[in-house]
Design an enzyme around this catalytic site. Sequence first.
Site, PDB file in Angstrom:
ATOM      1  CG  ASP A  14      -1.805   1.167   1.335  1.00 55.95           C
ATOM      2  OD1 ASP A  14      -2.375   1.562   0.303  1.00 55.95           O
ATOM      3  OD2 ASP A  14      -1.936   1.719   2.440  1.00 55.95           O
ATOM      4  CG  ASP A  16      -1.356   7.648   0.836  1.00 56.83           C
ATOM      5  OD1 ASP A  16      -1.117   8.851   0.956  1.00 56.83           O
ATOM      6  OD2 ASP A  16      -1.636   7.107  -0.255  1.00 56.83           O
ATOM      7  CG  ASP A 173      -1.850   1.902   6.654  1.00 59.59           C
ATOM      8  OD1 ASP A 173      -2.154   1.696   5.459  1.00 59.59           O
ATOM      9  OD2 ASP A 173      -2.029   2.995   7.217  1.00 59.59           O
TER      10      ASP A 173
END
Length: 223
Positions: A14, A16, A173
């Site tokens: 991922d 960000d 996250d």
Amino acid sequence: MSEPATRIRVVLFDLDGTLADTAPDLANALNHTLRGHGREPLPLEAIRPHVSHGGIALIRFGFGIGADHPQFEIYRRDLLDFYLANIARETRLFDGMERVLDTLEGEGIAWGVVTNKPAWLTDPLMRALGLDRRAACIVSGDTLRYSKPRPEPILHGCALAGASPGECLYVGDAERDIEAGRRAGTATLVALFGYLGEGDEPARWGGDGLLNHPAELLDWLGL
């Protein structure tokens, strides 16, 4: 933390909150928008948990309004325009992530990005970070019809990088990251150093492990 049953040939990240710490620039964009509309700015640490969820979530949090508010789209556009113009002023790879990428490349393990960020933001950010030519694939939120938590973007990333899902690892996250990876059939790891909120319970997301620091990814891979 379980180890991979088969050799991992591709690691997908991922963007960000996993590969790069984009929170400072997105927080600056939100605070610019708040000030421009007569609101008080907010501290970075208050904004950080909302960053992984995009501009809509930032406007909801910052202004305390829903998407049906008549000014919502104006605020969102102001935020995104400012962010695009200042997309990598303070954004950096997370501490230790450059070593992770260097090690993966040295071991012949390809890496790429699968993000829900739209391509018109993903591409200039990857260029600004000097990563666009290093990544084996870059799949944005609008590359396909569907975005995470649907598995299609991760499956597309695996295909672009030339590996089967069983040979790939996805690191993210947010719960949607782990759900997407599991549905795609990849191994999954949760980046605890990212933008988790107080109500998140990453141990319940069903990932194959939890990373407190990017360097732990290399340990998990046995590198």
